[in-house]
Design a protein around this motif. Structure first.
Motif, short mmCIF file in Angstrom:
data_model
loop_
_atom_site.label_atom_id
_atom_site.label_comp_id
_atom_site.label_asym_id
_atom_site.label_seq_id
_atom_site.Cartn_x
_atom_site.Cartn_y
_atom_site.Cartn_z
N LEU A 154 0.70 -1.24 -0.05
CA LEU A 154 0.09 0.02 -0.11
C LEU A 154 0.95 1.40 0.08
CD1 LEU A 154 -2.66 1.50 0.09
CD2 LEU A 154 -2.42 1.03 2.56
N SER A 155 1.94 1.42 0.82
CA SER A 155 2.98 2.35 0.78
C SER A 155 3.44 2.81 -0.68
CB SER A 155 3.94 2.20 1.84
OG SER A 155 4.81 3.13 1.70
N LEU A 156 3.87 1.49 -1.41
CA LEU A 156 4.33 1.53 -2.67
C LEU A 156 3.37 2.24 -3.52
CD1 LEU A 156 6.70 1.13 -4.49
CD2 LEU A 156 5.72 -1.14 -4.89
N VAL A 157 2.24 1.67 -3.47
CA VAL A 157 0.91 2.26 -4.40
C VAL A 157 0.72 3.83 -4.00
CG1 VAL A 157 -1.49 2.13 -4.95
CG2 VAL A 157 0.07 0.25 -4.66
N LYS A 168 1.33 9.36 -5.90
CA LYS A 168 1.89 10.73 -5.61
C LYS A 168 2.72 11.29 -6.63
CE LYS A 168 4.21 13.62 -2.11
NZ LYS A 168 5.01 13.59 -0.88
N MET A 169 3.76 10.43 -7.16
CA MET A 169 4.52 10.71 -8.13
C MET A 169 3.75 10.80 -9.55
SD MET A 169 7.60 7.84 -7.55
CE MET A 169 8.48 8.41 -8.95
N MET A 170 2.81 10.16 -9.93
CA MET A 170 1.82 10.35 -10.94
C MET A 170 1.16 11.65 -10.79
SD MET A 170 1.18 9.22 -13.81
CE MET A 170 1.86 7.49 -13.75
N ARG A 171 0.68 11.89 -9.69
CA ARG A 171 0.19 13.49 -9.46
C ARG A 171 0.86 14.53 -9.92
NH1 ARG A 171 -2.82 10.99 -5.13
NH2 ARG A 171 -1.40 11.58 -3.85
N GLU A 172 2.17 14.44 -9.36
CA GLU A 172 3.12 15.37 -9.55
C GLU A 172 3.84 15.49 -11.06
OE1 GLU A 172 4.11 17.63 -7.43
OE2 GLU A 172 3.16 16.88 -5.77
#
Length: 221
Positions: free
Chosen positions: A191-194, A199-203
């Motif tokens: 879950l932490s990885l997801v 977050k990276m995709m949103r950024e």
């Protein structure tokens, strides 16, 4: 192999669809879309009734000023539109801070569980060491558990205060683990990885859209 991959992808899509439906049903049942939910998300200890009273007072004040100046529109706009905009702005900023801290909090639970600490102790560590707004939210979660509230109900109240998809996934993982058992550290690690990937995709999307907007402003000017 292609058939297996297609079948697995179909099962994943069905699971995600089911989770979205459950999330929507939970949001409706917990009233996270109403004004009370918005006030909780903004971190304000204010009831919807008192909020509407404040809006009405502001409308009357601005109405008197508008009547004196001969304007007609500002009372409704400033009396009701401005407070709603402020609530939305506060909730958005608070949720953004929460998400920037959430993956690190899950990593704390993963390391604690692997070292042999019980889940409640890991939650207590997050509550005491994490900054606001994550720390106070986990503190309220641990307080509810200490007062005898069931894990499922305490997690539902947590999601009620912070109705975000990442929190929904966290609640689902812990609810399943409390009922059926399983490897909690592995599930939370995934879950932490997801969450970090989301977050990276949103950024990345934000950076690409900002570049396009800047180019449009330059061309337009």
């Amino acid at each position: 192999k292609k058939d297996e991959v297609a079948s697995r992808r179909k099962q994943t899509q069905q699971m995600l669809r089911k989770l979205r439906e459950q999330d929507q049903a939970r949001r409706k049942s917990l009233n996270v879309e109403g004004m009370d939910g918005k006030l909780r998300q903004a971190g304000l200890e204010l009831s919807s009734q008192n909020f509407y009273i404040i809006c009405a007072i502001m409308a009357l004040v601005f109405g008197g000023l508008a009547y004196a100046s001969g304007a007609a529109g500002p009372p409704k706009l400033l009396g009701f539109g401005l407070p709603n905009w402020i609530i939305g702005y506060l909730a958005k900023g608070r949720n953004k801070k929460m998400m920037s801290q959430f993956a690190d909090a899950i990593d704390v639970i993963v390391r604690g569980v692997k070292s042999g600490l019980p889940l409640t102790e890991c939650l207590r560590i997050i509550a005491s060491e994490s900054p606001s707004p994550l720390g106070p939210e986990f503190a309220q979660l641990t307080d509810n558990l200490q007062m005898g509230m069931t894990t499922e109900r305490a997690l539902q109240n947590f999601y009620k205060r912070v109705p975000l998809p990442e929190v929904n996934f966290f609640v689902i993982v812990l609810s399943i683990q409390s009922k059926a058992g399983g490897n909690l550290s592995e599930a939370l690690g995934n879950l932490s990885l997801v969450i970090r990937q989301r977050k990276m995709m949103r950024e990345k999307i934000k950076a690409l859209s900002s570049e396009a907007k800047a180019s449009a402003y330059i061309i337009g000017s």
